[in-house]
Structure formats: C-alpha cells, structure tokens
Design a protein around this motif. Structure first.
Motif, short mmCIF file in Angstrom:
data_model
loop_
_atom_site.label_atom_id
_atom_site.label_comp_id
_atom_site.label_asym_id
_atom_site.label_seq_id
_atom_site.Cartn_x
_atom_site.Cartn_y
_atom_site.Cartn_z
N HIS A 130 8.63 5.09 3.67
CA HIS A 130 8.70 4.20 2.52
C HIS A 130 10.13 4.22 1.99
O HIS A 130 10.81 5.24 2.05
CB HIS A 130 7.72 4.65 1.44
CG HIS A 130 7.62 3.71 0.29
ND1 HIS A 130 8.31 3.90 -0.87
CD2 HIS A 130 6.91 2.56 0.13
CE1 HIS A 130 8.03 2.91 -1.72
NE2 HIS A 130 7.18 2.09 -1.14
N HIS A 167 -3.69 0.43 2.61
CA HIS A 167 -3.54 0.18 4.04
C HIS A 167 -4.86 -0.05 4.77
O HIS A 167 -4.86 -0.20 5.98
CB HIS A 167 -2.77 1.34 4.68
CG HIS A 167 -1.44 1.61 4.02
ND1 HIS A 167 -0.35 0.80 4.20
CD2 HIS A 167 -1.06 2.56 3.14
CE1 HIS A 167 0.68 1.25 3.48
NE2 HIS A 167 0.26 2.32 2.82
N HIS A 218 2.10 5.44 3.38
CA HIS A 218 2.92 4.38 4.00
C HIS A 218 3.43 4.84 5.36
O HIS A 218 3.37 4.11 6.35
CB HIS A 218 4.08 4.05 3.06
CG HIS A 218 4.94 2.91 3.51
ND1 HIS A 218 5.90 3.04 4.49
CD2 HIS A 218 4.99 1.60 3.13
CE1 HIS A 218 6.50 1.87 4.69
NE2 HIS A 218 5.96 1.00 3.87
N LYS A 268 2.17 3.01 8.71
CA LYS A 268 3.14 2.09 9.32
C LYS A 268 4.12 2.77 10.27
O LYS A 268 4.90 2.11 10.93
CB LYS A 268 3.93 1.38 8.22
CG LYS A 268 3.08 0.48 7.32
CD LYS A 268 3.96 -0.22 6.30
CE LYS A 268 3.17 -1.06 5.31
NZ LYS A 268 2.45 -2.17 5.94
N CYS A 319 3.93 7.30 -0.58
CA CYS A 319 4.92 7.25 0.50
C CYS A 319 4.39 7.89 1.79
O CYS A 319 4.69 7.42 2.89
CB CYS A 319 6.21 7.95 0.06
SG CYS A 319 7.02 7.12 -1.31
#
Lengths: 91, 416
Positions: B387, B54, B379, B383, B376
């Motif tokens: 996930h 990321h 993630h 975001k 996860c």
C-alpha cells in the motif's frame, strides 16, 4: 534480576548495561561477500526464546564486559563469565 | 446483531437474555485462501479489511491464547500521528483517520477519545526539535500546535512547571491524538470480521510453517494442519520465533515493555501527557486510574513481566513532572513482549518465501498503527504490492541502507 559479576559479586541488574547477543564476529570488509556478511552481523539476530549468550557491561562496578547466559523466557541466569580472549582474572 | 440504542433498550427491557456471542467459536477448516497467524489487533484488522475491502472471506485468524491476551490488551491505549520522517507520517496519519471513523465502521464502541497528546519540552534545543517535528507534521496535513509555558500551565496547572531541574518551557500538542479502549478494538474487529465470514480460531498455537519448493502451503498448529494459499504473520513480539519456522532470520530483538495503572482518582489529567526530560507518559482512564509507562526494560525477553529498575525510573519521571502524585499507589503492572527492530520502524512486506507475508517489528508503537497496519497488510496480501502509505516498510531496507530511524539511534534495538 541480579547478575553475579565474577569480579564484584552479585549485584542488581541496574548496575549493568545491555549490549545484545554475544559472539558476533565482525566480518572481514575485504573478503568476498562482505556486504552480506555485514548485513548479518549488524542487523540480523537469532532472538531465541530460551537460553541466550549476551554481553552486559558492569558500568557501575568493575567496568568489565561480561558474557551472561540467561533464559529469555524467565530471566534465569545460568552462567556469567569474562569474554573469551579477555583476562580471566578478576581485576 | 446490530448494536444500537434500540438493541440496548430492547435487551434491557427483556432482562438481557437475548445477547448473542460477538463472534463464533470457529473450528479450523482443512484449507483457507489466507491464514493469519496472530489474533491481536493487527491480525483481526487485517482479516476484516481483507473481507471488506478485497472480498477475501475464506480467511482464518489463528490465535495461541484468547483474543486480547497479547499486546492489544497490554499497551497504554494511546493513539497519535506525531511522527517526523516522511516514511512514517502518511502511514500513521492514515491510521489516525481510520481511528476517527472506526466506531461507525465496526458498529462497536471502541471509546475513541481524541483528548489531545501533549509532548512537553524542557530546553531550548528540545523546543527546536519539537518545532521541527510539528512543522513536518503540518506539512503533511497533520494537526500540531506548539504551546508556550503559559499555555501548558493553563492545561496542567499542577505540573512542576518552574522546577529548577526540569522546567517546562512548553509542549507540542496534537489535538486529534488521544486514547482508544484497546481490548474493545480486538473485540470490534473480531466481531466485524466474523460477520463477514472470517473464522477466528482461538487456543490454536502455530508450531510450524509448511514450506515446499520455496512456497508456504499452510501451518502446523496445536489443533492440526491448516492449509493455506497465503500465510500472513501478524504476531509481533514473537515474530522472530514464528518466522524461524519458515527459515527466516530477521532484524528484530524481542524486548519486554512494562505498563502501570494506579488506583482510581477523580478526573485529574485530561490529555495524554509525555515528560520530555525522561521517559514517562500518562493518561487517565474512564475508571479514574492513571495509565502510564516509560522505557522498555532494555534486554531481550520473552517473559511478560519486567524488573524493578524501569519501574523506579518511570515513577521518578512521574514525580518530576507531577509532584502531586507522590502518595498515589500503583494498582497493577504488567509486561508485553515487543519486536524491537534495528531501526525502530515496522515491517509490512512479502518475505523470501512465496506466499508468506510479514507484518511485525512494531517496536513499542503497534497499537496506534492497528487500523492502518491491518489496512496495508490486507492490501499487500490481496494485491501482492505494498500500500502506498506503507511502501517504505520493506524487509530489504536494511540491506539497501534505507533505514527509517525516527530517533537516530542506529542498529541498537534497546535504544529506540
């Protein structure tokens, strides 16, 4: 770890079954906000690192429920008593 | 420094004087984009994937002790993805796939050994349950083989297959399961995260979480205040304690789990083997010691040591399965503190406090999840959406009644 049962005397922890934190009150299912109250009652726990009042059942002895105050950091037990509302006499 | 056969030979020829530390001893900066609380396998993996997947490199991992001093160095090193429920299988299989490529990914020898995980069954009912589990695994693309008694006998000729009390009828084998050297996982992720600019701050205990206006702004630590746009908790075992600093109350109890190592033996047990009539599992380390464990002690505990009854129970299971271990001596035992959740499954989710993220409640199974949990959780932090393989691990599932109870034990953490 040994637990001093008020009825049977000091016994190995193997004789006892563990239930978890003591003092949880089952909510009134008909009261407003019952769903949230049951969520707290069934699932949510303080889980302190320190003294904890908890329920133990003396399955291999007198078969009575006990309220044990135990420090979760070192397993030191400071008090063992019959639950409030239960007969306070051994036997 | 990239590790390779050339670096190894070069260092050997020059007296091993040129090795550099695997990660910097970072001092905390006043502010980061992301601060991760807990420098265990999960926290370090989260930092690594935040940086790698990321592009978030303004990241700190704070650890109260030294790396590897917590559960990442206290488990029994087993990795597997032999789960039953559809919420769990894709996640643990993703973890298994990440394990399979981890050494190349990190340029670090974490000693992934896919020696097979064999779960023995001892009754017809248990065979049915294991066949169902194996079918669920295969439907999800996970390898599983149901072995009969003679196939188990070929693998474990010294097991008590024909005992009157617990005859072994067969086993469910996951050939891709196995073991991974656990502390190398912490070191490998730490080194790889550090190389991408992550600050790893050891001996830095969190004492408070700064929350204002419903939003987390940073953490108070034994080394001062560290500001952060996002605070990520990855401190299983102490999740309740740390989350309480932000006013959260969680469906978790902390319990002590013991593990044991015997004196060294010549190669005896090739696989990871679990006893189905009690709780005992064992593998043999490369040093020769048997690494084994069993149940949690069963009462709330933050003491990293357990009591004798569970040790006796584990050893009874060992001898019921392998009578030839009767004169083996235990060399060491220790305890680790695990988050036992109310349904036996983990939580990777946002919290009611904005900017505060939670990865915890790993019960006694967090080690095998390390790569996927990091993947996860990174993630989610980057975001703000879960996930896909961890989408079921929500904090609000207890209120929704959407429990993930792999063992069907109900809200009784010491039974999972």
């Amino acid at each position: 770890m040994r637990i001093k049962c008020p009825h049977c005397g000091e016994r190995d922890a193997e004789e006892f079954s563990y239930r978890g934190a003591a003092g949880l009150e089952r909510p009134d299912p008909h009261a407003p906000g019952a769903a949230a109250a049951f969520l707290d009652y069934i699932y949510m726990r303080d889980n302190p690192a320190g003294p904890l009042c908890e329920l133990w059942y003396h399955h291999a002895g007198c078969r009575r429920w006990l309220v044990v105050t135990r420090d979760t950091r070192d397993h030191a037990i400071t008090s063992v008593a019959f639950p409030p509302g239960a007969p306070q006499e051994p036997g | 420094m990239r590790y390779s056969i050339f670096s190894l030979v070069g260092q050997a020829l020059s007296g091993n004087r040129g090795w550099t530390p695997a990660w910097r001893r970072a001092a905390p900066k006043p502010h980061y984009d992301v601060v991760i609380v807990g420098g265990g396998g999960h926290g370090l993996a989260t930092a690594y994937y935040l940086a790698k997947e990321h592009g978030l490199t303004d990241v700190a991992v704070v650890e109260k002790g030294y790396l590897g001093s917590g559960n990442v160095g206290r488990n029994t090193t087993i990795v597997r993805s032999n789960y039953l429920l559809p919420e769990n299988i894709p996640f643990y299989e993703w973890s298994m796939k990440l394990w399979e490529g981890l050494e190349q990914e990190l340029n670090f020898n974490v000693m992934v050994s896919q020696r097979g995980v064999l779960n023995l069954f001892h009754s017809d009912a248990q065979r049915n349950a294991f066949a169902r589990r194996g079918n669920a695994m295969r439907l999800n693309g996970v390898d599983a083989e149901l072995l009969d008694r003679e196939e188990v006998r070929a693998m474990l000729p010294f097991a008590d297959l024909d005992g009157a009390r617990f005859p072994i009828l067969g086993g469910l084998l996951q050939p891709r399961g196995g073991t991974v050297r656990h502390d190398a996982v912490a070191w490998g992720y730490a080194r790889a995260a550090d190389a991408r600019g992550v600050d790893i701050v050891e001996n830095c205990e969190v004492t408070g979480i700064s929350v204002a206006g419903g939003r987390a702004h940073g953490i108070e630590t034994s080394r001062g205040f560290i500001g952060a746009d996002r605070v990520a908790l990855s401190c299983a075992g102490n999740t309740s304690r740390v989350a309480a600093m932000a006013g959260l109350r969680l469906p978790i109890e902390s319990h002590v789990m013991q593990a044991f190592v015997s004196e060294g033996l010549k190669p005896l047990i090739d696989n990871v083997v679990t006893f189905g009539a009690g709780h005992f599992y064992v593998s043999q380390s490369d040093k020769g010691g048997l690494v084994f464990g069993g149940d949690i002690d069963g009462y709330n505990s933050y003491a990293q040591r357990g009591n004798l009854p569970v040790m006796e129970d584990v050893v009874e299971g060992a001898l019921a399965l392998f009578p030839n271990l009767g004169r083996l001596r235990i060399l060491r035992n220790w305890g680790g503190i695990v988050d036992m959740s109310m349904d036996g499954s983990p939580i990777i989710d946002k919290t009611p406090v904005d900017g505060l993220y939670l990865n915890g409640a790993w019960n006694y199974g967090g080690f095998k999840a390390t790569p996927a949990a990091g993947w996860c959780f990174a993630h989610l932090i980057a975001k703000d959406v879960p996930h896909e393989t961890a989408a079921a691990y929500r904090l609000d599932r207890f209120a929704r009644g959407a429990l993930i109870d792999e063992k069907g034990m109900g809200a009784q953490p010491n039974l999972h």
